[in-house]
Design a protein around this motif. Sequence first.
Motif, PDB file in Angstrom:
ATOM      1  N   ASP A 199       0.822  -1.215   0.000  1.00 39.63           N
ATOM      2  CA  ASP A 199       0.000   0.000   0.000  1.00 39.63           C
ATOM      3  C   ASP A 199       0.861   1.273   0.000  1.00 39.63           C
ATOM      4  O   ASP A 199       0.369   2.340   0.338  1.00 39.63           O
ATOM      5  CB  ASP A 199      -0.966   0.007   1.200  1.00 39.63           C
ATOM      6  CG  ASP A 199      -2.254   0.769   0.888  1.00 39.63           C
ATOM      7  OD1 ASP A 199      -2.559   0.981  -0.302  1.00 39.63           O
ATOM      8  OD2 ASP A 199      -2.947   1.163   1.840  1.00 39.63           O
ATOM      9  N   GLY A 227       3.507   1.799  -2.653  1.00 40.12           N
ATOM     10  CA  GLY A 227       4.289   1.971  -3.879  1.00 40.12           C
ATOM     11  C   GLY A 227       5.574   1.175  -3.942  1.00 40.12           C
ATOM     12  O   GLY A 227       6.444   1.478  -4.757  1.00 40.12           O
ATOM     13  N   GLN A 228       5.704   0.147  -3.127  1.00 43.13           N
ATOM     14  CA  GLN A 228       6.992  -0.546  -3.093  1.00 43.13           C
ATOM     15  C   GLN A 228       6.991  -1.988  -3.585  1.00 43.13           C
ATOM     16  O   GLN A 228       8.052  -2.589  -3.676  1.00 43.13           O
ATOM     17  CB  GLN A 228       7.542  -0.500  -1.662  1.00 43.13           C
ATOM     18  CG  GLN A 228       8.016   0.900  -1.320  1.00 43.13           C
ATOM     19  CD  GLN A 228       8.176   1.132   0.155  1.00 43.13           C
ATOM     20  OE1 GLN A 228       7.940   0.234   0.965  1.00 43.13           O
ATOM     21  NE2 GLN A 228       8.559   2.333   0.511  1.00 43.13           N
TER      22      GLN A 228
HETATM   23  S1  FES Z   1       0.366  -2.316  -2.921  1.00 39.62           S
HETATM   24 FE1  FES Z   1       0.845  -0.820  -4.373  1.00 39.62          FE
HETATM   25  S2  FES Z   1       2.968  -1.002  -4.652  1.00 39.62           S
HETATM   26 FE2  FES Z   1       2.542  -2.371  -3.028  1.00 39.62          FE
END
Ligand code: FES
Length: 161
Positions: free
Chosen positions: A46, A48-49
């Motif tokens: 959640d 961006g990783q």
């Molecule tokens: S849930 Fe969006 S990059 Fe990990």
Amino acid sequence: METNETHQTSLRVNGTEYRLDLVPWVSLLDALREKIHLTGTKKGCDHGQCGACTVLIDGKRVLSCLTLGVMKDGAEITTIEGIADGENLHPVQKAFIEHDAFQCGYCTPGQICSAIGMIQEGKAKTREDVQELMSGNLCRCGANRGIIDAIMEVKEGGHHE
Ligand code: FES
Ligand code: FES
């Protein structure tokens, strides 16, 4: 302005239009999973990783956890549920099956959407390029080799629509 004021937002997902009332801070990921009940797109970090939440927006791969739902009013969104053509799996899906490119499957929807977007970008020439350009999609099960094998096969034309 009321902080919890909702905004009418129209999202076209896998060819169907959904009219939603969204508060401004709801991510596209949560809108897809919780409002439209398309749960194929996964929530990993959640933040961006991990890439688990990758979807295609107007044909480009996007991290849906970092995208606000209200910002995508009118956009054409494709999730893993819309990748196959009816009964016919997408060539990338077929190649993932053939190359054992998944184990638990949690990263797989994001990997497949990302791979399709990446191939369309047309930047990857070599296996190393593919590895680099797919590096935002993590796989905790270590299926990376199969994932890259699968993508290479599609890129090199081993699979046809
Ligand atoms: S849930 Fe969006 S990059 Fe990990
Ligand atoms: S298949 Fe399990 S995280 Fe990739």
